[in-house]
Design a protein around this motif. Structure first.
Motif, PDB file in Angstrom:
ATOM      1  N   UNK A 184       8.249 -12.670  50.370  1.00 44.37           N
ATOM      2  CA  UNK A 184       9.527 -12.233  49.392  1.00 44.37           C
ATOM      3  C   UNK A 184      10.031 -12.738  50.226  1.00 44.37           C
ATOM      4  N   UNK A 185      10.211 -13.236  51.841  1.00 43.76           N
ATOM      5  CA  UNK A 185      11.497 -13.863  51.852  1.00 43.76           C
ATOM      6  C   UNK A 185      12.247 -15.388  51.678  1.00 43.76           C
ATOM      7  N   UNK A 186      13.134 -15.304  50.610  1.00 44.80           N
ATOM      8  CA  UNK A 186      13.153 -16.299  50.370  1.00 44.80           C
ATOM      9  C   UNK A 186      14.609 -17.266  51.927  1.00 44.80           C
ATOM     10  N   UNK A 187      14.116 -18.155  51.828  1.00 44.34           N
ATOM     11  CA  UNK A 187      14.949 -19.386  53.088  1.00 44.34           C
ATOM     12  C   UNK A 187      14.386 -20.814  52.888  1.00 44.34           C
ATOM     13  N   UNK A 188      15.474 -21.234  52.409  1.00 43.43           N
ATOM     14  CA  UNK A 188      15.183 -22.932  52.960  1.00 43.43           C
ATOM     15  C   UNK A 188      15.049 -23.324  51.543  1.00 43.43           C
ATOM     16  N   UNK A 189      15.522 -22.970  50.709  1.00 42.46           N
ATOM     17  CA  UNK A 189      15.368 -24.067  49.611  1.00 42.46           C
ATOM     18  C   UNK A 189      15.950 -24.681  49.311  1.00 42.46           C
ATOM     19  N   UNK A 190      16.183 -25.360  50.634  1.00 45.80           N
ATOM     20  CA  UNK A 190      16.711 -26.933  50.733  1.00 45.80           C
ATOM     21  C   UNK A 190      15.746 -28.191  50.083  1.00 45.80           C
ATOM     22  N   UNK A 191      14.866 -28.069  50.469  1.00 48.97           N
ATOM     23  CA  UNK A 191      12.962 -28.844  49.562  1.00 48.97           C
ATOM     24  C   UNK A 191      13.220 -28.684  47.860  1.00 48.97           C
ATOM     25  N   UNK A 192      14.468 -27.433  47.302  1.00 45.94           N
ATOM     26  CA  UNK A 192      13.323 -27.614  46.137  1.00 45.94           C
ATOM     27  C   UNK A 192      14.780 -28.359  45.772  1.00 45.94           C
ATOM     28  N   UNK A 193      14.148 -28.929  44.371  1.00 48.10           N
ATOM     29  CA  UNK A 193      15.052 -29.465  43.498  1.00 48.10           C
ATOM     30  C   UNK A 193      14.727 -28.847  42.140  1.00 48.10           C
ATOM     31  N   UNK A 194      13.985 -27.832  41.913  1.00 51.68           N
ATOM     32  CA  UNK A 194      13.925 -27.163  40.838  1.00 51.68           C
ATOM     33  C   UNK A 194      13.423 -26.038  40.855  1.00 51.68           C
ATOM     34  N   UNK A 195      14.061 -24.750  40.013  1.00 49.79           N
ATOM     35  CA  UNK A 195      13.703 -23.393  40.146  1.00 49.79           C
ATOM     36  C   UNK A 195      12.901 -22.469  38.777  1.00 49.79           C
ATOM     37  N   UNK A 196      12.366 -22.190  38.394  1.00 55.62           N
ATOM     38  CA  UNK A 196      11.508 -22.232  37.350  1.00 55.62           C
ATOM     39  C   UNK A 196      11.967 -19.696  37.691  1.00 55.62           C
ATOM     40  N   UNK A 197      12.629 -19.333  36.784  1.00 57.89           N
ATOM     41  CA  UNK A 197      12.883 -18.318  37.029  1.00 57.89           C
ATOM     42  C   UNK A 197      12.098 -17.551  35.361  1.00 57.89           C
ATOM     43  N   UNK A 198      11.558 -16.468  35.483  1.00 60.22           N
ATOM     44  CA  UNK A 198      11.247 -15.649  34.318  1.00 60.22           C
ATOM     45  C   UNK A 198      11.379 -14.568  34.763  1.00 60.22           C
TER      46      UNK A 198
ATOM     47  N   UNK B  67       5.165  -0.693  22.350  1.00 56.97           N
ATOM     48  CA  UNK B  67       6.185  -1.483  23.334  1.00 56.97           C
ATOM     49  C   UNK B  67       5.690  -2.684  22.905  1.00 56.97           C
ATOM     50  N   UNK B  68       6.850  -3.870  23.030  1.00 55.66           N
ATOM     51  CA  UNK B  68       7.216  -5.340  23.107  1.00 55.66           C
ATOM     52  C   UNK B  68       7.685  -5.959  24.370  1.00 55.66           C
ATOM     53  N   UNK B  69       6.674  -7.199  24.966  1.00 57.16           N
ATOM     54  CA  UNK B  69       6.978  -7.798  25.912  1.00 57.16           C
ATOM     55  C   UNK B  69       8.363  -8.491  25.982  1.00 57.16           C
ATOM     56  N   UNK B  70       9.176  -8.166  26.201  1.00 56.06           N
ATOM     57  CA  UNK B  70      10.338  -9.482  25.987  1.00 56.06           C
ATOM     58  C   UNK B  70      10.369 -10.531  27.865  1.00 56.06           C
ATOM     59  N   UNK B  71      10.395 -11.212  27.413  1.00 53.35           N
ATOM     60  CA  UNK B  71      10.495 -12.460  28.468  1.00 53.35           C
ATOM     61  C   UNK B  71      11.370 -13.871  28.130  1.00 53.35           C
ATOM     62  N   UNK B  72      11.815 -14.173  29.115  1.00 55.05           N
ATOM     63  CA  UNK B  72      12.813 -15.062  29.335  1.00 55.05           C
ATOM     64  C   UNK B  72      12.755 -16.118  29.957  1.00 55.05           C
ATOM     65  N   UNK B  73      12.050 -17.789  30.678  1.00 58.43           N
ATOM     66  CA  UNK B  73      11.755 -18.310  31.753  1.00 58.43           C
ATOM     67  C   UNK B  73      13.099 -19.770  30.998  1.00 58.43           C
ATOM     68  N   UNK B  74      13.705 -19.962  32.697  1.00 56.22           N
ATOM     69  CA  UNK B  74      14.213 -21.330  32.450  1.00 56.22           C
ATOM     70  C   UNK B  74      14.095 -21.734  33.518  1.00 56.22           C
ATOM     71  N   UNK B  75      14.112 -22.774  33.258  1.00 55.38           N
ATOM     72  CA  UNK B  75      14.578 -23.633  34.368  1.00 55.38           C
ATOM     73  C   UNK B  75      15.495 -24.352  34.910  1.00 55.38           C
TER      74      UNK B  75
ATOM     75  N   UNK C 298      25.847 -23.014  31.474  1.00 52.01           N
ATOM     76  CA  UNK C 298      24.690 -24.697  31.723  1.00 52.01           C
ATOM     77  C   UNK C 298      24.513 -25.586  31.816  1.00 52.01           C
ATOM     78  N   UNK C 299      25.094 -26.116  32.864  1.00 53.07           N
ATOM     79  CA  UNK C 299      25.543 -27.442  33.508  1.00 53.07           C
ATOM     80  C   UNK C 299      23.600 -27.822  33.845  1.00 53.07           C
ATOM     81  N   UNK C 300      22.896 -26.190  34.709  1.00 48.85           N
ATOM     82  CA  UNK C 300      22.026 -27.170  35.488  1.00 48.85           C
ATOM     83  C   UNK C 300      20.404 -26.665  34.744  1.00 48.85           C
ATOM     84  N   UNK C 301      20.573 -25.556  33.251  1.00 53.39           N
ATOM     85  CA  UNK C 301      19.774 -25.492  32.869  1.00 53.39           C
ATOM     86  C   UNK C 301      18.583 -27.064  32.251  1.00 53.39           C
TER      87      UNK C 301
END
Length: 182
Positions: free
Chosen positions: A108-122, A142-150, A167-170
């Motif tokens: 779960x440690x996030x380090x070195x994202x220098x190799x990443x070009x894109x990020x998926x966020x849910x 209940x309802x599931x509400x989710x948003x995924x953005x790249x 929204x420049x990088x979205x």
């Protein structure tokens, strides 16, 4: 005769200069068209891949009945759970390289994202179905509400856990609601 020859030579040089100028302008326009076509093609590839990642993550989350832990189990070496408040509410991150392949993060440690070009966020939450849907639903459903953005995170040194203000990088955003039957 010498004067006439000089006149013809200067007229020839003038025509040659005009022809060179015309071909230079035409060449510049053609280069600009090729550059624009290349940029458009790159954007199209990014959008296509972003749509596929967003749809896959959204469908997987729905298929896991809104459980972020079950979704994380589908991507065991690639995803990171952050801001997890409950099993149904939190944020999941997946980092991708420039070829849209997931980057391995075994902890779960996030380090070195220098190799990443894109990020998926849910981002996900479980809410009352009566608040999400306009139709009559039982009060305890209940309802599931989710948003995924790249996001394109090239040349960035920080990661994002929520939709940014600009929204420049979205590249793409997908929001889904899913009714949960008890």
């Amino acid at each position: 005769m010498n004067r006439e020859s000089n006149s013809k030579t200067s007229l020839f040089l003038m025509e040659l200069i005009i022809s060179i100028l015309f071909f230079s302008i035409t060449g510049a326009v053609c280069v600009k068209l090729f550059v624009n076509a290349h940029v458009t093609a790159q954007h199209s590839v990014a959008l296509t891949n972003a749509v596929m990642w967003a749809q896959n993550c959204s469908e997987a989350y729905t298929g896991c009945n809104g459980s972020l832990n079950d979704l994380a189990a589908l991507y065991p070496d690639y995803c990171v759970l952050v801001n997890e408040e409950t099993p149904q509410k939190g944020t999941l991150l997946i980092f991708l390289d420039k070829n849209w392949n997931p980057i391995c993060y075994p902890t779960d440690h996030i380090a070195g994202i220098q190799n990443a070009a894109y990020e998926v966020v849910l981002t996900a939450a479980s809410e009352s179905a009566s608040r999400v849907f306009s139709c009559n639903t039982p009060a305890d459903s209940t309802a599931i509400v989710s948003s995924v953005f790249i996001l394109s995170i090239q040349n960035h040194s920080i990661y994002t856990t929520s939709l940014p203000d600009t929204t420049q990088n979205v590249i793409y955003t997908l929001t889904t609601d899913h009714y949960m039957r008890d």
